[in-house]
Design a protein around this motif. Structure first.
Motif, PDB file in Angstrom:
ATOM      1  N   LEU A 318       1.172   0.967   3.840  1.00 41.72           N
ATOM      2  CA  LEU A 318       2.036   0.154   2.996  1.00 41.72           C
ATOM      3  C   LEU A 318       2.579   1.045   1.892  1.00 41.72           C
ATOM      4  O   LEU A 318       1.837   1.468   1.005  1.00 41.72           O
ATOM      5  N   LYS A 319       3.872   1.348   1.962  1.00 40.85           N
ATOM      6  CA  LYS A 319       4.498   2.252   1.006  1.00 40.85           C
ATOM      7  C   LYS A 319       5.496   1.485   0.151  1.00 40.85           C
ATOM      8  O   LYS A 319       6.382   0.809   0.673  1.00 40.85           O
ATOM      9  N   THR A 320       5.350   1.592  -1.157  1.00 45.15           N
ATOM     10  CA  THR A 320       6.268   0.909  -2.062  1.00 45.15           C
ATOM     11  C   THR A 320       7.568   1.692  -2.178  1.00 45.15           C
ATOM     12  O   THR A 320       7.568   2.916  -2.292  1.00 45.15           O
ATOM     13  N   VAL A 321       8.681   0.980  -2.124  1.00 42.44           N
ATOM     14  CA  VAL A 321      10.002   1.612  -2.220  1.00 42.44           C
ATOM     15  C   VAL A 321      10.884   0.763  -3.125  1.00 42.44           C
ATOM     16  O   VAL A 321      10.666  -0.442  -3.304  1.00 42.44           O
ATOM     17  N   GLY A 322      11.885   1.397  -3.700  1.00 42.70           N
ATOM     18  CA  GLY A 322      12.869   0.693  -4.500  1.00 42.70           C
ATOM     19  C   GLY A 322      12.388   0.389  -5.910  1.00 42.70           C
ATOM     20  O   GLY A 322      11.264   0.720  -6.313  1.00 42.70           O
ATOM     21  N   ASP A 323      13.257  -0.250  -6.659  1.00 40.69           N
ATOM     22  CA  ASP A 323      12.985  -0.620  -8.049  1.00 40.69           C
ATOM     23  C   ASP A 323      13.259  -2.109  -8.189  1.00 40.69           C
ATOM     24  O   ASP A 323      14.411  -2.550  -8.186  1.00 40.69           O
ATOM     25  N   GLY A 324      12.187  -2.901  -8.291  1.00 39.45           N
ATOM     26  CA  GLY A 324      12.336  -4.351  -8.357  1.00 39.45           C
ATOM     27  C   GLY A 324      11.374  -4.980  -9.337  1.00 39.45           C
ATOM     28  O   GLY A 324      10.974  -4.359 -10.323  1.00 39.45           O
ATOM     29  N   TRP A 325      10.932  -6.213  -9.048  1.00 41.61           N
ATOM     30  CA  TRP A 325      10.092  -6.953  -9.982  1.00 41.61           C
ATOM     31  C   TRP A 325       8.651  -7.087  -9.510  1.00 41.61           C
ATOM     32  O   TRP A 325       7.817  -7.670 -10.218  1.00 41.61           O
ATOM     33  N   HIS A 326       8.316  -6.561  -8.318  1.00 49.25           N
ATOM     34  CA  HIS A 326       6.939  -6.632  -7.826  1.00 49.25           C
ATOM     35  C   HIS A 326       6.098  -5.539  -8.474  1.00 49.25           C
ATOM     36  O   HIS A 326       6.575  -4.419  -8.708  1.00 49.25           O
ATOM     37  N   ASP A 327       4.834  -5.859  -8.732  1.00 48.57           N
ATOM     38  CA  ASP A 327       3.948  -4.894  -9.362  1.00 48.57           C
ATOM     39  C   ASP A 327       2.707  -4.701  -8.510  1.00 48.57           C
ATOM     40  O   ASP A 327       2.609  -5.192  -7.374  1.00 48.57           O
ATOM     41  N   GLU A 328       1.723  -3.985  -9.065  1.00 43.40           N
ATOM     42  CA  GLU A 328       0.509  -3.660  -8.329  1.00 43.40           C
ATOM     43  C   GLU A 328      -0.303  -4.897  -7.961  1.00 43.40           C
ATOM     44  O   GLU A 328      -1.034  -4.894  -6.970  1.00 43.40           O
ATOM     45  N   MET A 329      -0.187  -5.983  -8.733  1.00 42.76           N
ATOM     46  CA  MET A 329      -0.929  -7.197  -8.410  1.00 42.76           C
ATOM     47  C   MET A 329      -0.404  -7.826  -7.120  1.00 42.76           C
ATOM     48  O   MET A 329      -1.175  -8.359  -6.322  1.00 42.76           O
ATOM     49  N   SER A 330       0.909  -7.753  -6.919  1.00 39.40           N
ATOM     50  CA  SER A 330       1.476  -8.266  -5.666  1.00 39.40           C
ATOM     51  C   SER A 330       0.967  -7.466  -4.479  1.00 39.40           C
ATOM     52  O   SER A 330       0.587  -8.032  -3.441  1.00 39.40           O
ATOM     53  N   LEU A 331       0.952  -6.141  -4.624  1.00 39.26           N
ATOM     54  CA  LEU A 331       0.441  -5.303  -3.546  1.00 39.26           C
ATOM     55  C   LEU A 331      -1.052  -5.532  -3.348  1.00 39.26           C
ATOM     56  O   LEU A 331      -1.538  -5.536  -2.209  1.00 39.26           O
ATOM     57  N   GLY A 332      -1.795  -5.745  -4.428  1.00 40.65           N
ATOM     58  CA  GLY A 332      -3.227  -6.007  -4.307  1.00 40.65           C
ATOM     59  C   GLY A 332      -3.507  -7.305  -3.589  1.00 40.65           C
ATOM     60  O   GLY A 332      -4.399  -7.368  -2.725  1.00 40.65           O
ATOM     61  N   ARG A 333      -2.769  -8.359  -3.913  1.00 39.36           N
ATOM     62  CA  ARG A 333      -2.979  -9.633  -3.217  1.00 39.36           C
ATOM     63  C   ARG A 333      -2.568  -9.530  -1.750  1.00 39.36           C
ATOM     64  O   ARG A 333      -3.186 -10.151  -0.879  1.00 39.36           O
ATOM     65  N   THR A 334      -1.517  -8.758  -1.475  1.00 37.93           N
ATOM     66  CA  THR A 334      -1.128  -8.545  -0.074  1.00 37.93           C
ATOM     67  C   THR A 334      -2.235  -7.852   0.697  1.00 37.93           C
ATOM     68  O   THR A 334      -2.581  -8.242   1.828  1.00 37.93           O
ATOM     69  N   THR A 335      -2.819  -6.822   0.094  1.00 36.92           N
ATOM     70  CA  THR A 335      -3.899  -6.096   0.761  1.00 36.92           C
ATOM     71  C   THR A 335      -5.126  -6.974   0.933  1.00 36.92           C
ATOM     72  O   THR A 335      -5.793  -6.935   1.982  1.00 36.92           O
ATOM     73  N   GLU A 336      -5.446  -7.770  -0.074  1.00 36.73           N
ATOM     74  CA  GLU A 336      -6.599  -8.668   0.038  1.00 36.73           C
ATOM     75  C   GLU A 336      -6.417  -9.655   1.188  1.00 36.73           C
ATOM     76  O   GLU A 336      -7.316  -9.856   2.012  1.00 36.73           O
ATOM     77  N   SER A 337      -5.239 -10.283   1.245  1.00 38.96           N
ATOM     78  CA  SER A 337      -4.986 -11.245   2.310  1.00 38.96           C
ATOM     79  C   SER A 337      -5.002 -10.576   3.676  1.00 38.96           C
ATOM     80  O   SER A 337      -5.494 -11.150   4.660  1.00 38.96           O
ATOM     81  N   LEU A 338      -4.499  -9.343   3.756  1.00 43.18           N
ATOM     82  CA  LEU A 338      -4.501  -8.617   5.026  1.00 43.18           C
ATOM     83  C   LEU A 338      -5.924  -8.310   5.478  1.00 43.18           C
ATOM     84  O   LEU A 338      -6.268  -8.481   6.658  1.00 43.18           O
ATOM     85  N   PHE A 339      -6.792  -7.891   4.549  1.00 38.46           N
ATOM     86  CA  PHE A 339      -8.177  -7.611   4.917  1.00 38.46           C
ATOM     87  C   PHE A 339      -8.927  -8.881   5.289  1.00 38.46           C
ATOM     88  O   PHE A 339      -9.777  -8.863   6.184  1.00 38.46           O
ATOM     89  N   ARG A 340      -8.617  -9.968   4.649  1.00 33.25           N
ATOM     90  CA  ARG A 340      -9.286 -11.216   5.005  1.00 33.25           C
ATOM     91  C   ARG A 340      -8.832 -11.713   6.372  1.00 33.25           C
ATOM     92  O   ARG A 340      -9.594 -12.348   7.101  1.00 33.25           O
ATOM     93  N   SER A 341      -7.585 -11.424   6.752  1.00 39.51           N
ATOM     94  CA  SER A 341      -7.127 -11.766   8.099  1.00 39.51           C
ATOM     95  C   SER A 341      -7.843 -10.920   9.145  1.00 39.51           C
ATOM     96  O   SER A 341      -8.277 -11.431  10.185  1.00 39.51           O
ATOM     97  N   ILE A 342      -7.969  -9.609   8.870  1.00 41.40           N
ATOM     98  CA  ILE A 342      -8.689  -8.742   9.801  1.00 41.40           C
ATOM     99  C   ILE A 342     -10.153  -9.157   9.884  1.00 41.40           C
ATOM    100  O   ILE A 342     -10.786  -9.087  10.945  1.00 41.40           O
ATOM    101  N   ASN A 343     -10.688  -9.618   8.767  1.00 45.05           N
ATOM    102  CA  ASN A 343     -12.083 -10.053   8.728  1.00 45.05           C
ATOM    103  C   ASN A 343     -12.329 -11.261   9.626  1.00 45.05           C
ATOM    104  O   ASN A 343     -13.449 -11.509  10.068  1.00 45.05           O
ATOM    105  N   ASN A 344     -11.262 -12.029   9.916  1.00 45.01           N
ATOM    106  CA  ASN A 344     -11.404 -13.213  10.772  1.00 45.01           C
ATOM    107  C   ASN A 344     -11.572 -12.874  12.242  1.00 45.01           C
ATOM    108  O   ASN A 344     -11.999 -13.731  13.028  1.00 45.01           O
TER     109      ASN A 344
END
Length: 642
Positions: A318-344
């Protein structure tokens, strides 16, 4: 009886021997055209999650709040570690992982490739899942330096924050490994190869230390690439990198899960191959398709995830690109949800596609739709090879005696009487007769050329980096001179005949066609690109020499000396065009087109061959180059007697 007579007429028709070049050209045209219709809706489809148990985006994420302060503290600490020496930095990282509560270990590695030393130390920690039985594991990876060589400040800080956050949860049914490799290419390769090695001797021979701590079978790997400075920077979209070594691809469900979570749950746009503005038009789809084919055909690593895919571990970056309004918390929640899906998951990802080409983040072409393009290109060589084989077994015969009444309004084909059962039929007389094939010399030449191909393969992957451009220039000079010298030697000493030239080309093109057809099932892009670049080999024939009989009738009005000069000029042009199509010249042309340094490209190819087992060099020098040399020998041979 009428049908049998028609079949006999077709068998003896000279039109059949004239069809193969047109069939070969038709296969090439259809194969290339097939590539351009893949972006259409009729030949692609929307992505979907096949594994129902993965449940992407169905959980509520809790990462945030006070974790933001933890992240900023870790980011500042990573910045301070960047000022330390390598030894102090590694010791500090191990200390941080122990404070989180992980089992910590380090793995030094050392490679010597093309006279250049590649060394470093991987640091990793294992979080034992409270509900896990140590049989399965997930990997969260953040390299110290990303693929572009930048320090991965925010990516590493976010990985440390997530590891600390995950430690407090009791939901994990799989172990979680936090991996911090020294770089994004050779560190992950050293770690994953040692993880799957069962013998310490294997890792020792590669100067890769064995791992003191291991967990269960790796189910999936997610790498974070967020290389902003220590003061933070917001991003616009996530570029999902997925290509593995030698064009291997992760299960499509993992990509679909990441896209569904990022775009559907978190509202983060996803891109593929750096296409930041994708309008889903035909042109944008085709551009994404072309970028994917180029990346996959190169076979090199595209990120820290690439080393895992050949080991059947589904991995993405997951590589961040561009200049927008998303921050590290958005990427952290995305990673958390992705790991919880794999955990299923109850078993390894297997239901979706492992062979696909993405047109955008939500659309793909499956193997059943794109494979015919490469197969048609490989089939063009096989068609020509079979035609040359048939021609080599026939010799022309003198004119037969014409039967009475067969001439009317000009010359008609000679007829012969053929008995079919109790009846007889008149069919065109055969203009050729079977001839015994002399296959020893052609087979020896093809074998010798293929054995000689290991010289450029070895030199361009073993010499010191400063000698690699010289080695390529030497290969170019040798490649251009070898066909002419070999043709002269075979003509003067062995008296090689036209039949033997045909057999030699037949063997070479048959090997090329079967090799590309086999390769297409493993790495479609490489087989397709090589097939397009090598397509002129299907039409290479001995150049006419000492005669002007092959020229069009319109040239009959030109004097003999002018026709002979024109023939020499055309032969020279054909030879120059054939030289331009040689593999080393094509490499130079591609470097110029993509603005790449030739020495840097050769060094990366040497590193990939020695460290990661990238077989692109083998396909170029041991499959394509021998076929080109054999075609050059036939081209320089010129017309002659059988």
């Amino acid at each position: 009886m009428a049908l049998s007579a028609r079949l006999l007429t077709l068998r003896n028709s000279p039109v059949l021997l004239k069809l193969p070049p047109y069939l070969s050209a038709l296969c090439i045209v259809i194969g290339i055209a097939w590539f351009f219709i893949l972006p259409l809706n009729e030949y692609s489809r929307q992505t979907y999650v096949s594994e129902n148990a993965i449940l992407p985006g169905q959980v509520h994420t809790y990462f945030g709040g006070s974790e933001h302060n933890v992240f900023r503290a870790y980011r500042q600490e990573v910045y301070q570690l960047s000022q330390f020496s390598e030894t102090d930095r590694l010791a500090a990282l191990e200390k941080v992982l122990r404070e989180i509560g992980l089992k910590v270990a380090a793995q030094p590695y050392h490679f010597t490739v093309a006279g250049e030393e590649v060394k470093g130390t991987n640091v990793y920690g294992v979080l034992q899942g409270p509900r896990a039985d140590a049989t399965e594991a997930m990997v969260l990876m953040a390299a110290w330096r990303n693929f572009e060589g930048e320090i991965n400040y925010s990516g590493l800080a976010l990985a440390l924050t997530l590891a600390r956050y995950f430690k407090r949860w009791s939901i994990w049914s799989k172990d979680i490994i936090l991996l911090i490799p020294a770089d994004s290419t050779y560190g992950p390769e050293a770690w994953v190869s040692a993880y799957h090695s069962t013998s310490p001797d294997i890792t020792a021979t590669r100067n890769v230390s064995s791992l003191p701590i291991k967990a269960g079978a790796l189910q999936a790997t997610v790498a974070l690439d967020y290389p902003v400075g220590p003061w933070g920077h917001r991003f616009d979209k996530l570029d999902i990198l997925y290509d593995g070594i030698n064009g291997a691809l992760p299960n499509l469900d993992l990509l679909n899960t990441a896209v569904a979570i990022a775009s559907g749950q978190m509202g983060i746009g996803c891109t593929i191959h750096g296409m930041l503005s994708h309008s889903d038009s035909y042109r944008d789809r085709l551009t994404t398709l072309a970028k994917g084919v180029v990346t996959q055909s190169a076979g090199q690593a595209t990120g820290p995830h690439s080393a895992f895919v050949p080991y059947h571990v589904d991995a993405i970056t997951l590589k961040t690109v561009g200049d927008g309004w998303h921050d590290e918390m958005s990427l952290g929640r995305t990673t958390e949800s992705l790991f919880r899906s794999i955990n299923n998951l109850l078993e390894h990802l297997h239901q979706s596609f492992f062979f696909y080409i993405l047109l955008n983040a939500n659309r793909f072409a499956s193997i059943g739709n794109y494979l015919p393009a490469a197969m048609l290109l490989a089939g063009s060589f096989t068609v020509t090879a079979l035609a040359l084989w048939v021609q080599s077994g026939q010799v022309a015969v003198g004119p037969a005696t014409k039967m009475e009444g067969t001439e009317k309004n000009g010359a008609q084909p000679e007829l012969e009487v053929v008995k079919i059962g109790d009846a007889v039929a008149l069919v065109p007389a055969a203009t050729t007769k079977p001839a015994e094939r002399e296959m020893l010399l052609p087979a020896a030449v093809v074998l010798a050329v293929h054995l000689a191909s290991f010289l450029p393969l070895y030199s361009l992957n073993s010499l010191h980096r400063q000698h690699l451009p010289t080695a390529l220039q030497t290969t170019i000079a040798t490649s251009l001179l070898l066909p002419a010298l070999a043709s002269t030697a075979l003509t003067r000493r062995s008296q090689i005949s036209t039949q033997q030239i045909q057999i030699m080309q037949s063997f070479s093109l048959l090997l090329l066609g079967t090799s590309l057809a086999t390769l297409a099932t493993l790495n479609f892009s490489l087989a397709f690109v090589v097939g397009v670049l090598a397509s002129p080999l299907s039409f290479v024939r001995p150049l006419p020499r000492g005669t002007t009989t092959g020229f069009p009738a319109v040239l009959g009005r030109v004097g003999r000396e002018y026709r002979y000069a024109l023939q020499v000029a055309m032969n020279l042009i054909a030879t120059l065009l054939y030289a331009v199509a040689s593999p080393p010249v094509v490499l130079y042309a591609l470097c110029w087109y993509f603005s790449q340094d030739v020495g840097g490209l050769l060094l990366e190819m040497a590193k990939g061959w020695s460290v990661q087992g990238v077989y692109t060099s083998f396909v170029i020098w041991a499959v394509w180059w021998p076929a080109w040399v054999v075609g050059g020998i036939a081209l320089c041979r010129g017309g002659g007697e059988r």
